[in-house]
Design an enzyme around this catalytic site. Structure first.
Site, PDB file in Angstrom:
ATOM      1  N   SER A 166       4.962  11.334  -2.432  1.00 45.57           N
ATOM      2  CA  SER A 166       5.738  10.124  -2.194  1.00 45.57           C
ATOM      3  C   SER A 166       6.636  10.289  -0.979  1.00 45.57           C
ATOM      4  O   SER A 166       6.888  11.402  -0.527  1.00 45.57           O
ATOM      5  CB  SER A 166       6.577   9.798  -3.421  1.00 45.57           C
ATOM      6  OG  SER A 166       7.367  10.905  -3.748  1.00 45.57           O
TER       7      SER A 166
ATOM      8  N   GLU B 239      -2.222   2.224  -3.926  1.00 46.90           N
ATOM      9  CA  GLU B 239      -1.237   1.909  -4.983  1.00 46.90           C
ATOM     10  C   GLU B 239       0.193   2.058  -4.480  1.00 46.90           C
ATOM     11  O   GLU B 239       0.928   2.927  -4.952  1.00 46.90           O
ATOM     12  CB  GLU B 239      -1.428   2.884  -6.156  1.00 46.90           C
ATOM     13  CG  GLU B 239      -2.774   2.824  -6.819  1.00 46.90           C
ATOM     14  CD  GLU B 239      -3.013   4.024  -7.721  1.00 46.90           C
ATOM     15  OE1 GLU B 239      -2.256   5.017  -7.662  1.00 46.90           O
ATOM     16  OE2 GLU B 239      -3.971   3.971  -8.488  1.00 46.90           O
TER      17      GLU B 239
ATOM     18  N   ARG C 279       7.024   1.822  -3.747  1.00 43.38           N
ATOM     19  CA  ARG C 279       8.317   1.749  -3.056  1.00 43.38           C
ATOM     20  C   ARG C 279       8.229   0.976  -1.735  1.00 43.38           C
ATOM     21  O   ARG C 279       9.181   0.318  -1.348  1.00 43.38           O
ATOM     22  CB  ARG C 279       8.856   3.173  -2.865  1.00 43.38           C
ATOM     23  CG  ARG C 279       8.952   3.728  -1.514  1.00 43.38           C
ATOM     24  CD  ARG C 279       9.328   5.192  -1.473  1.00 43.38           C
ATOM     25  NE  ARG C 279       8.751   5.979  -2.545  1.00 43.38           N
ATOM     26  CZ  ARG C 279       9.424   6.842  -3.286  1.00 43.38           C
ATOM     27  NH1 ARG C 279      10.693   7.038  -3.059  1.00 43.38           N
ATOM     28  NH2 ARG C 279       8.808   7.528  -4.225  1.00 43.38           N
TER      29      ARG C 279
ATOM     30  N   ARG D 182      18.021   9.230  -8.509  1.00 40.80           N
ATOM     31  CA  ARG D 182      17.275   9.909  -7.447  1.00 40.80           C
ATOM     32  C   ARG D 182      18.099  10.914  -6.633  1.00 40.80           C
ATOM     33  O   ARG D 182      17.601  12.004  -6.329  1.00 40.80           O
ATOM     34  CB  ARG D 182      16.572   8.893  -6.532  1.00 40.80           C
ATOM     35  CG  ARG D 182      15.490   8.112  -7.291  1.00 40.80           C
ATOM     36  CD  ARG D 182      14.652   7.239  -6.377  1.00 40.80           C
ATOM     37  NE  ARG D 182      13.820   8.021  -5.496  1.00 40.80           N
ATOM     38  CZ  ARG D 182      14.081   8.237  -4.227  1.00 40.80           C
ATOM     39  NH1 ARG D 182      15.137   7.722  -3.647  1.00 40.80           N
ATOM     40  NH2 ARG D 182      13.271   8.978  -3.507  1.00 40.80           N
TER      41      ARG D 182
ATOM     42  N   CYS E 206      30.129  12.025 -16.253  1.00 43.53           N
ATOM     43  CA  CYS E 206      30.722  13.334 -16.482  1.00 43.53           C
ATOM     44  C   CYS E 206      29.783  14.426 -15.984  1.00 43.53           C
ATOM     45  O   CYS E 206      29.206  15.163 -16.783  1.00 43.53           O
ATOM     46  CB  CYS E 206      30.934  13.503 -17.972  1.00 43.53           C
ATOM     47  SG  CYS E 206      32.646  13.543 -18.340  1.00 43.53           S
TER      48      CYS E 206
HETATM   49  C1  LIG Z   1      -0.558   7.778  -9.199  1.00 45.49           C
HETATM   50  C2  LIG Z   1       0.496   7.101  -8.433  1.00 45.49           C
HETATM   51  N1  LIG Z   1       0.172   6.016  -7.707  1.00 45.49           N
HETATM   52  C3  LIG Z   1       1.105   5.348  -6.995  1.00 45.49           C
HETATM   53  C4  LIG Z   1       2.420   5.767  -6.965  1.00 45.49           C
HETATM   54  C5  LIG Z   1       3.408   4.976  -6.153  1.00 45.49           C
HETATM   55  O1  LIG Z   1       4.055   5.716  -5.182  1.00 45.49           O
HETATM   56  P1  LIG Z   1       5.063   4.995  -4.158  1.00 45.49           P
HETATM   57  O2  LIG Z   1       5.970   4.142  -4.967  1.00 45.49           O
HETATM   58  O3  LIG Z   1       5.781   6.129  -3.503  1.00 45.49           O
HETATM   59  O4  LIG Z   1       4.227   4.181  -3.230  1.00 45.49           O
HETATM   60  C6  LIG Z   1       2.800   6.896  -7.686  1.00 45.49           C
HETATM   61  C7  LIG Z   1       4.195   7.379  -7.662  1.00 45.49           C
HETATM   62  O5  LIG Z   1       4.600   8.338  -8.218  1.00 45.49           O
HETATM   63  C8  LIG Z   1       1.812   7.581  -8.446  1.00 45.49           C
HETATM   64  O6  LIG Z   1       2.124   8.662  -9.170  1.00 45.49           O
END
Ligand SMILES: Cc1ncc(COP(=O)(O)O)c(C=O)c1O
Length: 463
Positions: A234, A312, A315, A356, A387
């Site tokens: 990521s 996919e 973020r 994060r 805390c």
């Molecule tokens: C299998 C898989 N696909 C997609 C994502 C999405 O990643 P990002 O939000 O960094 O694009 C993740 C994030 O952990 C993931 O584990």
């Protein structure tokens, strides 16, 4: 002004500590004439007055725009190389019923990685064939539900799951499309990638075992094999890691073609975004062009047809659309090692609404939200109220030195992995999420109250 010696080397003293860096803030964030932050025309003080703080604020048109841009850019670039793309929004970044609808409206599919995320997407009315299910340990119930509703694809992550999904498909009288998650040995993060023969992690099947596992998948008449899946990490700013993963996957993909169709290849998500003004994210259209070049070169090298690409991103769609508003409570000037002062600005949230920084050392930025100020910039650390000394929201930022209790602070780029990873640590209720659009704010997810939290405590039933 001289930089504070406690500042990290990447952080310079800003010319204007009120400026909103375009790459970090949502496209409809601005300063009003009075100097106040507005998002989609809604002033920060009005948001805080109506919904309280902490508050997650999502710029609706920004999120929708990024979703559309990513799909259109990838569609265009893959049409150029004679193929097409399926874009899945990674719901784990942030999912609510409305957000799921925005993604479906923008022509995206949705990737869920639990029964809960699947339930949200279904509740939004997302067509089941546009959903995918991930996870290294999906429960039998989750699998059964996904297959039962007619989910578009399931990403298999272990041999055990092959039998479970095949059985569920037989039970429901369906042929279930599946991908196989592979462990490519490539791990990428920010500007570097690491390539090993075999990565030591829980996800996927090693590339060396894929042929055997795919043969097993193909032996089930209730399963349809779509192709391989890899997600290499990521917050990635360079495409070299994707290129290396694609090269490795294509070698196996080409071999698998000898045993049957392999129509797709899924290269996951992980595209980097700007959290601070020094983060230099790839423009999406350029990223799409690079992906098309990577995939067509890999296919050409092996003389195989270019498959349909699946990606996919999470973020890179929702991250910069979101902001968190906090109210400043206390301020301390801390003399560090007798040499320099770091101003600790404590706000009314923290690691329960954004884990994060504590979990990954992630850097964020911040700005005064209720006003702007001509005061000299001072190095601040924005701390939460929990805390825990590691409860930091922003490790290092320059803010006007007259920041004072009662001011509102806005932290940009909190749209992804903040609300979705929020907790009730120290019995703080999770803050509400509001969407802002055309000067109007509305609740996407209600906040939790103390009553909500106490209602779940069974101890009260006995008294
Ligand atoms: C299998 C898989 N696909 C997609 C994502 C999405 O990643 P990002 O939000 O960094 O694009 C993740 C994030 O952990 C993931 O584990």
């Amino acid at each position: 002004m001289q930089p504070n010696p406690l500042a990290p080397s990447w952080l310079s003293v800003p010319q204007d500590a009120n400026a909103l860096a375009t790459a970090v803030w949502s496209s409809n964030a601005a300063r009003s004439e009075s100097g106040e932050l507005t998002v989609a025309g809604v002033p920060a003080s009005a948001l805080a007055a109506e919904f309280g703080t902490p508050l997650y604020v999502v710029d609706e048109m920004d999120a929708r725009g990024r979703a559309r841009l990513i799909r259109e850019s990838f569609d265009r670039e893959f049409a150029r190389i004679g193929s097409s793309v399926k874009v899945y929004y990674a719901g784990k970044a942030f999912l609510s019923v409305e957000v799921a609808r925005w993604m479906i409206d923008a022509g995206l599919n949705i990737d869920a990685c639990s029964g809960g995320e699947l339930a949200v997407a279904l509740a939004a009315g997302a067509p089941a064939e546009r959903l995918g299910l991930h996870g290294n340990n999906k429960s039998v119930r989750e699998i059964d539900r996904a297959v039962g509703v007619g989910i578009g694809a399931i990403v298999l992550d272990s041999i055990i799951e092959i039998e479970r999904v095949a059985e569920a498909a037989t039970r429901h009288g369906r042929v279930q499309s599946v991908r196989l998650r592979v462990n490519s040995g490539v791990h990428a993060s920010t500007h570097e990638f690491l390539a090993t023969a075999r990565e030591d992690q829980k996800f996927g099947i090693p590339l060396t075992e894929v042929a055997e596992v795919v043969a097993l998948i193909r032996s089930h008449s209730s399963l349809k094999f779509l192709g391989l899946h890899s997600h290499i990490g990521s917050q990635i700013f360079e495409t070299d890691g994707f290129a290396e993963a694609a090269r490795r996957l294509f070698d196996v993909h080409a071999e698998l073609l000898a045993g049957g169709p392999v129509p797709e290849l899924n290269l996951g998500g992980g595209f980097g975004i700007a959290y601070t003004s020094v983060d230099d994210a790839f423009p999406i259209d350029e990223l799409a062009a690079r992906f098309a070049d990577i995939v067509s070169a890999a296919a050409e090298r092996l003389g195989v047809p270019v498959p349909v690409l699946a990606i996919e991103p999470g973020r890179s769609i929702i991250g910069n659309a979101g902001h968190t508003l906090y109210e400043v409570g206390t301020i301390k000037d801390v003399l560090v090692e007798g040499t320099a002062v770091r101003k600790y600005v404590s706000v009314d949230g923290g690691m329960s609404d954004n884990i994060r920084p504590a979990l990954y050392g992630a850097d964020y930025s911040a700005r005064l939200a209720n006003r702007s100020s001509d005061a000299e910039p001072a190095l601040v650390r924005v701390a939460g109220k929990h805390c825990e000394s590691g409860d930091i929201v922003v490790h290092a930022e320059y803010l006007p030195a007259d920041v004072t209790p009662g001011d509102l602070l806005a932290v940009p780029a909190t749209g992804a992995y903040c609300w979705s990873m929020a907790s009730n640590y120290n019995y703080l209720g999770r803050p509400p999420v509001v969407a802002v659009r055309d000067g109007v704010a509305r609740v996407l997810v209600r906040g939790e109250t103390e009553e909500d939290l106490l209602r779940r405590d069974a101890g009260l039933d006995a008294s």
